[in-house]
Write an enzyme that holds these catalytic residues in place. Structure first.
Site, PDB file in Angstrom:
ATOM      1  N   HIS A 299       0.811  -1.215   0.000  1.00 26.30           N
ATOM      2  CA  HIS A 299       0.000   0.000   0.000  1.00 26.30           C
ATOM      3  C   HIS A 299       0.848   1.270   0.000  1.00 26.30           C
ATOM      4  CE1 HIS A 299       0.855  -0.341   4.356  1.00 26.30           C
ATOM      5  NE2 HIS A 299       0.571   0.943   4.435  1.00 26.30           N
TER       6      HIS A 299
ATOM      7  N   HIS B 171       4.473   9.881  12.554  1.00 31.34           N
ATOM      8  CA  HIS B 171       3.700   8.751  13.089  1.00 31.34           C
ATOM      9  C   HIS B 171       4.689   7.715  13.611  1.00 31.34           C
ATOM     10  CE1 HIS B 171       4.533   7.513   8.973  1.00 31.34           C
ATOM     11  NE2 HIS B 171       3.895   6.382   9.063  1.00 31.34           N
TER      12      HIS B 171
END
Length: 311
Positions: free
Chosen positions: A115, A179
């Site tokens: 992804h 993140h």
């Protein structure tokens, strides 16, 4: 020929974990704006800079970056699976041109991508897209990593090589900003984990279960039932402002350890954005058509969507 960039965060949480309020609707509206921008630009070729999450690029042979002359998507998190529409001739031409610039880049005639490369393509072109692409893996989590200056130089080499193609090229950059997901590291890992980092070939059922485990973990953070290191909105702004400035040379001084300390374990995914904007800068000043950012606390991530084109 002009050059253009579309840069989008990717996230396993996208469509799986509600970020709350109007955030998800706003993100989708910004993605629609990028889609309209790309449609108007009408690229002949899309060069995709993106990371991998130990699904296709493993320690059996880990390199700073690899260009794919053929590629398949693993289909994780519902992304397009199977053979992708890679322009093999363009990939090989770009490979030769970037090498000639003194950038040591590998080439794969059988690349596997996850992804990290496919999700933004699905965002912009839709599932099972047919737009000709050239995927470029940019290592972001397989330590050790190259100095950031080399990423900028690699991107600039791609920009000059793309202009020599005499085709309208879009650079698509994929990666999260700050993140801090759990990422397996080779050093100190038990043998079973090291083996998984060398050779990972799960069954569809095993892959699905692993994805669901990750989504459940993000949902627990969103529900306040699990701790998560906070995102760093100030650091996100510093990085995005560098792209907005049109001068990528400040990235040369971004030391790798500082990048992780400030942005989190997966912050080096921004290497893909650095490469894309460095490529764009070779064609002169650029202007932004889309420039949006969200500090998505429930995803534990900064999320940005941008699009820019040379003047």
């Amino acid at each position: 020929m002009p050059l253009a960039v579309a840069a989008l965060s990717h996230a396993p949480s996208f469509g799986n974990v509600d970020p709350g309020g109007e955030t998800f609707a706003e993100i989708n509206a910004a993605i629609d704006e990028v889609e309209e921008f790309v449609s108007a630009y009408d690229p002949d070729l899309v060069v995709v800079f993106g990371p991998d999450h130990f699904n296709g690029q493993l320690y059996s042979l880990i390199t700073p970056w690899v260009i794919g002359a053929a590629a398949e998507g693993v289909g994780d998190y519902g992304t397009t699976a199977g053979k992708l529409p890679v322009d093999a001739d363009a990939a090989r031409a770009l490979h030769a041109a970037v090498l000639a610039e003194g950038i040591d880049i590998g080439r794969s005639e059988r690349m596997t991508v996850d992804h990290g490369i496919v999700q933004p393509l699905d965002f912009v072109f839709g599932k099972d897209f047919t737009q000709p692409i050239v995927p470029v893996f940019v290592n972001a989590i397989g330590l050790p990593l190259s100095p950031m200056r080399r990423v900028r130089l690699m991107g600039e080499a791609f920009g000059r090589a793309a202009r020599a193609l005499d085709r309208k090229v879009l650079f698509l950059a994929s990666g999260g900003i700050s993140h801090n997901p759990p990422i397996p590291r080779w050093d100190g890992a038990p043998g079973t984990v090291q083996e998984r980092l060398i050779a990972y070939a799960p069954t569809p059922e095993e892959r699905h279960e692993r994805e669901q485990m990750i989504v459940r973990g993000i949902q627990a953070i969103a529900d306040g039932k699990a701790p998560s290191d906070p995102l760093n909105e100030e650091w996100d702004k510093l990085v995005l402002d560098t792209f907005r400035s049109g001068d990528l040379t400040p990235a040369d001084g971004w030391e790798n350890g500082w990048f992780v300390a400030e942005g989190g374990s997966a912050a080096h995914e921004m290497r893909s954005w650095i490469a894309a904007y460095a490529a764009l800068s070779t064609a002169g000043p650029y202007r932004f058509a889309v420039d949006r950012y969200w500090a998505v606390e429930k995803w534990g991530a900064g999320f940005a969507v941008q699009a820019a084109v040379t003047a």
